[in-house]
Design a protein around this motif. Structure first.
Motif, PDB file in Angstrom:
ATOM      1  N   ASP A   1      32.701  12.751  42.955  1.00 40.84           N
ATOM      2  CA  ASP A   1      31.893  13.069  41.490  1.00 40.84           C
ATOM      3  C   ASP A   1      31.301  11.985  41.339  1.00 40.84           C
ATOM      4  O   ASP A   1      29.883  11.937  40.855  1.00 40.84           O
ATOM      5  CB  ASP A   1      32.857  13.441  40.616  1.00 40.84           C
ATOM      6  CG  ASP A   1      33.276  14.891  40.641  1.00 40.84           C
ATOM      7  OD1 ASP A   1      32.991  15.473  41.339  1.00 40.84           O
ATOM      8  OD2 ASP A   1      34.303  15.366  39.960  1.00 40.84           O
TER       9      ASP A   1
ATOM     10  N   ASN B   1      28.146  11.288  43.655  1.00 36.77           N
ATOM     11  CA  ASN B   1      27.275  12.272  43.407  1.00 36.77           C
ATOM     12  C   ASN B   1      26.040  11.847  42.069  1.00 36.77           C
ATOM     13  O   ASN B   1      25.262  12.244  42.015  1.00 36.77           O
ATOM     14  CB  ASN B   1      27.634  13.683  43.019  1.00 36.77           C
ATOM     15  CG  ASN B   1      28.388  14.258  44.597  1.00 36.77           C
ATOM     16  OD1 ASN B   1      27.966  13.667  45.629  1.00 36.77           O
ATOM     17  ND2 ASN B   1      29.224  15.077  44.617  1.00 36.77           N
ATOM     18  N   SER B   2      27.061  10.880  41.054  1.00 36.36           N
ATOM     19  CA  SER B   2      26.200  10.621  40.278  1.00 36.36           C
ATOM     20  C   SER B   2      25.238   9.613  39.995  1.00 36.36           C
ATOM     21  O   SER B   2      24.364   9.220  39.291  1.00 36.36           O
ATOM     22  CB  SER B   2      27.159  10.336  38.977  1.00 36.36           C
ATOM     23  OG  SER B   2      28.067   9.004  38.973  1.00 36.36           O
ATOM     24  N   TRP B   3      25.369   8.873  41.431  1.00 36.24           N
ATOM     25  CA  TRP B   3      24.631   7.517  41.583  1.00 36.24           C
ATOM     26  C   TRP B   3      23.033   7.894  41.966  1.00 36.24           C
ATOM     27  O   TRP B   3      22.871   8.972  42.461  1.00 36.24           O
ATOM     28  CB  TRP B   3      25.151   6.779  42.677  1.00 36.24           C
ATOM     29  CG  TRP B   3      26.540   6.075  42.264  1.00 36.24           C
ATOM     30  CD1 TRP B   3      26.956   6.109  41.262  1.00 36.24           C
ATOM     31  CD2 TRP B   3      27.728   5.583  43.227  1.00 36.24           C
ATOM     32  NE1 TRP B   3      28.195   5.355  41.140  1.00 36.24           N
ATOM     33  CE2 TRP B   3      28.581   5.294  42.268  1.00 36.24           C
ATOM     34  CE3 TRP B   3      27.617   5.349  44.501  1.00 36.24           C
ATOM     35  CZ2 TRP B   3      29.699   4.528  43.057  1.00 36.24           C
ATOM     36  CZ3 TRP B   3      28.514   4.979  45.110  1.00 36.24           C
ATOM     37  CH2 TRP B   3      29.677   4.530  44.380  1.00 36.24           C
TER      38      TRP B   3
END
Length: 232
Positions: free
Chosen positions: A168, A171-173
């Motif tokens: 998670d 995936n936020s980068w």
């Protein structure tokens, strides 16, 4: 080893790690406690249900001295967010005076110097070098034996070290960005190892990388507070 044999070996190893309990890792006979900086005993049973980070370290190792401030920072930040978090120092020390000196710099718990559980723990966890961080889940199951690499690569947000949490987070980068330390665009990619050009510490797996000149940065160094970047 065939692919099937390798899969089965990995599957067995994973099952063994998940089968561990906190007692099976930290208790041996009547040695069922850890200690505070003041020497007070804390029963291992009092730590059940907590997310625990085993900090295996030695005063004589320069790498351990480099890692310690990061672990201290991670401890304070994560402890403020989650009281069910604890670090336990596993000392690989040559003498008691060195242990006392080193442990005095740590705000957490430890196995006593020279405790018989230390050598069995190193064997059980297959630790070949220090420093290392081993993350344990609330039931004592081994989450990862590569906490050091994860902390250095991803920073304080690595906690609680689970695969789902790491996925998670990644995936936020941003996939691509422009960073103030470099003139070219950096892309998030995978590399076996690299040297971060911000902190000059070896990184593993995820990296912000310049394809033109092989400039590399830890994601944690890119995303830390106060670092200017432009997302694309």
């Amino acid at each position: 080893m065939t692919g099937l044999q390798q899969f089965r070996a990995t599957d067995i190893e994973t099952a063994e790690e998940e089968a561990h309990t906190l007692e099976s890792i930290l208790v041996s006979g009547d040695r069922d406690f850890v200690i505070t900086n003041g020497g007070a005993k804390v029963q291992v049973s009092d730590l059940l249900g907590k997310n625990i980070l085993l900090y295996l370290s030695a005063f004589q190792s320069s790498s351990c001295h480099i890692l310690l401030p990061k672990v201290v920072q991670a401890y304070h930040e994560n402890k403020a967010k989650d009281e069910a978090f604890e670090v336990i120092f596993i000392p690989i020390e040559r003498d008691h005076a060195t242990f006392e000196q080193y442990f005095s710099r740590m705000p957490w718990l430890a196995l006593p110097f020279g405790d018989q559980r230390i050598s069995s723990l190193l064997t059980k966890l297959e630790i070949r070098d220090v420093p290392e961080l081993v993350a344990l889940g609330p039931n004592g199951q081994i989450i990862t034996k590569e906490g050091r690499s994860l902390l250095e690569a991803y920073g304080m947000d690595t906690y609680p070290f689970t695969d789902d949490h790491i996925e998670d987070m990644v995936n936020s980068w941003a996939e691509k960005l422009q960073h103030t330390l470099h003139c070219h665009e950096l892309q998030l990619t995978l590399r076996v190892s690299y040297i971060c050009r911000s902190c000059w510490i070896t990184g593993y797996v995820w990296v912000y990388f310049c394809q033109k000149c092989h400039f590399s940065l830890h994601p944690s160094c890119v995303l830390r507070e106060g670092t200017y970047l432009i997302r694309r």
